[in-house]
Design a protein around this motif. Sequence first.
Motif, PDB file in Angstrom:
ATOM      1  N   THR A 194       0.858  -1.182   0.000  1.00 46.95           N
ATOM      2  CA  THR A 194       0.000   0.000   0.000  1.00 46.95           C
ATOM      3  C   THR A 194       0.898   1.238   0.000  1.00 46.95           C
ATOM      4  O   THR A 194       2.114   1.120   0.159  1.00 46.95           O
ATOM      5  CB  THR A 194      -0.905   0.037   1.253  1.00 46.95           C
ATOM      6  OG1 THR A 194      -0.110   0.368   2.389  1.00 46.95           O
ATOM      7  CG2 THR A 194      -1.628  -1.284   1.473  1.00 46.95           C
ATOM      8  N   PRO A 195       0.319   2.413  -0.143  1.00 44.83           N
ATOM      9  CA  PRO A 195       1.137   3.634  -0.084  1.00 44.83           C
ATOM     10  C   PRO A 195       1.847   3.827   1.266  1.00 44.83           C
ATOM     11  O   PRO A 195       2.745   4.642   1.374  1.00 44.83           O
ATOM     12  CB  PRO A 195       0.120   4.760  -0.328  1.00 44.83           C
ATOM     13  CG  PRO A 195      -0.979   4.122  -1.077  1.00 44.83           C
ATOM     14  CD  PRO A 195      -1.058   2.718  -0.545  1.00 44.83           C
ATOM     15  N   ILE A 219      -5.251   1.255  -0.426  1.00 47.07           N
ATOM     16  CA  ILE A 219      -5.979   1.336   0.846  1.00 47.07           C
ATOM     17  C   ILE A 219      -6.646   2.701   1.013  1.00 47.07           C
ATOM     18  O   ILE A 219      -7.662   2.831   1.690  1.00 47.07           O
ATOM     19  CB  ILE A 219      -5.038   1.012   2.027  1.00 47.07           C
ATOM     20  CG1 ILE A 219      -5.823   0.778   3.314  1.00 47.07           C
ATOM     21  CG2 ILE A 219      -4.016   2.104   2.235  1.00 47.07           C
ATOM     22  CD1 ILE A 219      -6.538  -0.522   3.374  1.00 47.07           C
ATOM     23  N   LEU A 220      -6.086   3.726   0.385  1.00 46.45           N
ATOM     24  CA  LEU A 220      -6.648   5.069   0.526  1.00 46.45           C
ATOM     25  C   LEU A 220      -7.971   5.237  -0.220  1.00 46.45           C
ATOM     26  O   LEU A 220      -8.654   6.240  -0.057  1.00 46.45           O
ATOM     27  CB  LEU A 220      -5.642   6.117   0.062  1.00 46.45           C
ATOM     28  CG  LEU A 220      -4.388   6.207   0.941  1.00 46.45           C
ATOM     29  CD1 LEU A 220      -3.383   7.157   0.322  1.00 46.45           C
ATOM     30  CD2 LEU A 220      -4.753   6.624   2.353  1.00 46.45           C
ATOM     31  N   SER A 221      -8.346   4.246  -1.004  1.00 46.67           N
ATOM     32  CA  SER A 221      -9.642   4.318  -1.675  1.00 46.67           C
ATOM     33  C   SER A 221     -10.797   4.023  -0.719  1.00 46.67           C
ATOM     34  O   SER A 221     -11.957   4.193  -1.079  1.00 46.67           O
ATOM     35  CB  SER A 221      -9.682   3.341  -2.856  1.00 46.67           C
ATOM     36  OG  SER A 221      -9.647   2.002  -2.391  1.00 46.67           O
ATOM     37  N   HIS A 222     -10.488   3.585   0.480  1.00 45.25           N
ATOM     38  CA  HIS A 222     -11.514   3.319   1.489  1.00 45.25           C
ATOM     39  C   HIS A 222     -11.706   4.552   2.367  1.00 45.25           C
ATOM     40  O   HIS A 222     -10.780   4.969   3.065  1.00 45.25           O
ATOM     41  CB  HIS A 222     -11.120   2.118   2.357  1.00 45.25           C
ATOM     42  CG  HIS A 222     -11.178   0.837   1.612  1.00 45.25           C
ATOM     43  ND1 HIS A 222     -12.343   0.126   1.455  1.00 45.25           N
ATOM     44  CD2 HIS A 222     -10.228   0.150   0.948  1.00 45.25           C
ATOM     45  CE1 HIS A 222     -12.102  -0.946   0.734  1.00 45.25           C
ATOM     46  NE2 HIS A 222     -10.823  -0.951   0.413  1.00 45.25           N
ATOM     47  N   ARG A 254      -7.222   3.853  12.741  1.00 42.19           N
ATOM     48  CA  ARG A 254      -6.801   3.559  11.368  1.00 42.19           C
ATOM     49  C   ARG A 254      -5.904   2.330  11.269  1.00 42.19           C
ATOM     50  O   ARG A 254      -5.982   1.587  10.300  1.00 42.19           O
ATOM     51  CB  ARG A 254      -6.129   4.764  10.732  1.00 42.19           C
ATOM     52  CG  ARG A 254      -4.801   5.134  11.347  1.00 42.19           C
ATOM     53  CD  ARG A 254      -4.305   6.476  10.843  1.00 42.19           C
ATOM     54  NE  ARG A 254      -3.247   6.974  11.677  1.00 42.19           N
ATOM     55  CZ  ARG A 254      -3.418   7.640  12.801  1.00 42.19           C
ATOM     56  NH1 ARG A 254      -4.633   7.904  13.237  1.00 42.19           N
ATOM     57  NH2 ARG A 254      -2.401   8.053  13.512  1.00 42.19           N
ATOM     58  N   CYS A 255      -5.057   2.091  12.264  1.00 40.48           N
ATOM     59  CA  CYS A 255      -4.185   0.905  12.221  1.00 40.48           C
ATOM     60  C   CYS A 255      -5.023  -0.372  12.247  1.00 40.48           C
ATOM     61  O   CYS A 255      -4.750  -1.318  11.509  1.00 40.48           O
ATOM     62  CB  CYS A 255      -3.187   0.908  13.367  1.00 40.48           C
ATOM     63  SG  CYS A 255      -1.955   2.209  13.192  1.00 40.48           S
ATOM     64  N   TYR A 256      -6.031  -0.389  13.069  1.00 43.73           N
ATOM     65  CA  TYR A 256      -6.940  -1.536  13.125  1.00 43.73           C
ATOM     66  C   TYR A 256      -7.638  -1.713  11.778  1.00 43.73           C
ATOM     67  O   TYR A 256      -7.727  -2.823  11.249  1.00 43.73           O
ATOM     68  CB  TYR A 256      -7.968  -1.339  14.244  1.00 43.73           C
ATOM     69  CG  TYR A 256      -9.101  -2.319  14.202  1.00 43.73           C
ATOM     70  CD1 TYR A 256      -8.925  -3.626  14.648  1.00 43.73           C
ATOM     71  CD2 TYR A 256     -10.349  -1.957  13.700  1.00 43.73           C
ATOM     72  CE1 TYR A 256      -9.967  -4.546  14.591  1.00 43.73           C
ATOM     73  CE2 TYR A 256     -11.395  -2.863  13.648  1.00 43.73           C
ATOM     74  CZ  TYR A 256     -11.200  -4.152  14.094  1.00 43.73           C
ATOM     75  OH  TYR A 256     -12.216  -5.061  14.035  1.00 43.73           O
ATOM     76  N   GLN A 258      -8.450  -4.630   6.607  1.00 40.82           N
ATOM     77  CA  GLN A 258      -8.479  -4.602   5.147  1.00 40.82           C
ATOM     78  C   GLN A 258      -7.430  -5.550   4.565  1.00 40.82           C
ATOM     79  O   GLN A 258      -7.694  -6.261   3.593  1.00 40.82           O
ATOM     80  CB  GLN A 258      -8.229  -3.171   4.634  1.00 40.82           C
ATOM     81  CG  GLN A 258      -9.363  -2.226   4.874  1.00 40.82           C
ATOM     82  CD  GLN A 258     -10.614  -2.613   4.117  1.00 40.82           C
ATOM     83  OE1 GLN A 258     -10.549  -3.070   2.994  1.00 40.82           O
ATOM     84  NE2 GLN A 258     -11.760  -2.434   4.738  1.00 40.82           N
ATOM     85  N   GLU A 259      -6.234  -5.584   5.153  1.00 34.51           N
ATOM     86  CA  GLU A 259      -5.173  -6.462   4.643  1.00 34.51           C
ATOM     87  C   GLU A 259      -5.541  -7.921   4.817  1.00 34.51           C
ATOM     88  O   GLU A 259      -5.298  -8.752   3.936  1.00 34.51           O
ATOM     89  CB  GLU A 259      -3.843  -6.140   5.326  1.00 34.51           C
ATOM     90  CG  GLU A 259      -3.275  -4.815   4.867  1.00 34.51           C
ATOM     91  CD  GLU A 259      -1.963  -4.455   5.520  1.00 34.51           C
ATOM     92  OE1 GLU A 259      -1.490  -5.216   6.387  1.00 34.51           O
ATOM     93  OE2 GLU A 259      -1.405  -3.406   5.163  1.00 34.51           O
ATOM     94  N   ILE A 260      -6.160  -8.259   5.922  1.00 36.79           N
ATOM     95  CA  ILE A 260      -6.608  -9.648   6.151  1.00 36.79           C
ATOM     96  C   ILE A 260      -7.662 -10.017   5.121  1.00 36.79           C
ATOM     97  O   ILE A 260      -7.644 -11.121   4.559  1.00 36.79           O
ATOM     98  CB  ILE A 260      -7.113  -9.831   7.594  1.00 36.79           C
ATOM     99  CG1 ILE A 260      -5.932  -9.752   8.567  1.00 36.79           C
ATOM    100  CG2 ILE A 260      -7.853 -11.156   7.751  1.00 36.79           C
ATOM    101  CD1 ILE A 260      -6.329  -9.625  10.013  1.00 36.79           C
ATOM    102  N   ASP A 261      -8.583  -9.100   4.839  1.00 36.23           N
ATOM    103  CA  ASP A 261      -9.614  -9.355   3.823  1.00 36.23           C
ATOM    104  C   ASP A 261      -8.999  -9.582   2.438  1.00 36.23           C
ATOM    105  O   ASP A 261      -9.457 -10.427   1.674  1.00 36.23           O
ATOM    106  CB  ASP A 261     -10.618  -8.211   3.756  1.00 36.23           C
ATOM    107  CG  ASP A 261     -11.603  -8.210   4.913  1.00 36.23           C
ATOM    108  OD1 ASP A 261     -11.699  -9.238   5.618  1.00 36.23           O
ATOM    109  OD2 ASP A 261     -12.278  -7.187   5.103  1.00 36.23           O
ATOM    110  N   ILE A 262      -7.974  -8.818   2.110  1.00 32.26           N
ATOM    111  CA  ILE A 262      -7.324  -8.942   0.807  1.00 32.26           C
ATOM    112  C   ILE A 262      -6.698 -10.325   0.642  1.00 32.26           C
ATOM    113  O   ILE A 262      -6.836 -10.965  -0.392  1.00 32.26           O
ATOM    114  CB  ILE A 262      -6.250  -7.859   0.628  1.00 32.26           C
ATOM    115  CG1 ILE A 262      -6.889  -6.478   0.584  1.00 32.26           C
ATOM    116  CG2 ILE A 262      -5.412  -8.100  -0.611  1.00 32.26           C
ATOM    117  CD1 ILE A 262      -5.920  -5.373   0.806  1.00 32.26           C
ATOM    118  N   ILE A 263      -6.002 -10.765   1.663  1.00 32.19           N
ATOM    119  CA  ILE A 263      -5.334 -12.069   1.612  1.00 32.19           C
ATOM    120  C   ILE A 263      -6.362 -13.189   1.622  1.00 32.19           C
ATOM    121  O   ILE A 263      -6.210 -14.192   0.936  1.00 32.19           O
ATOM    122  CB  ILE A 263      -4.339 -12.220   2.782  1.00 32.19           C
ATOM    123  CG1 ILE A 263      -3.199 -11.205   2.591  1.00 32.19           C
ATOM    124  CG2 ILE A 263      -3.805 -13.644   2.860  1.00 32.19           C
ATOM    125  CD1 ILE A 263      -2.294 -11.084   3.790  1.00 32.19           C
ATOM    126  N   GLY A 264      -7.418 -12.973   2.380  1.00 27.96           N
ATOM    127  CA  GLY A 264      -8.580 -13.759   2.467  1.00 27.96           C
ATOM    128  C   GLY A 264      -8.627 -15.176   2.582  1.00 27.96           C
ATOM    129  O   GLY A 264      -9.130 -16.089   2.332  1.00 27.96           O
TER     130      GLY A 264
END
Length: 79
Positions: free
Chosen positions: A24-25, A53-56, A66-68, A73-79
């Motif tokens: 991510t950025p 990630i900034l699109s959310h 924000r850290c949470y 989001q990262e867990i969802d991506i890896i899924g």
Amino acid sequence: MDSAYLLYAAVRNGAQVQPYFVKTPFQPEFELRDARRLAAELKVRLIVLEYDILSHPQVSSNPSDRCYLLDIQEIDIIG
């Protein structure tokens, strides 16, 4: 606990693992270089997932949790 150490310990102890790097950025380039180097040393395939990630709006509004939100989001991506 550092994810690099977890990967090292898992591979050393014979676990079947699949490392991911969610780019991510917010991650500097040296972290990706380090992850690729470690994966090569351990002879495991690193999967790199690019993610904006900034699109959310929940994240881009910069809330106190924000850290949470990033972690979820990262867990969802890896899924």
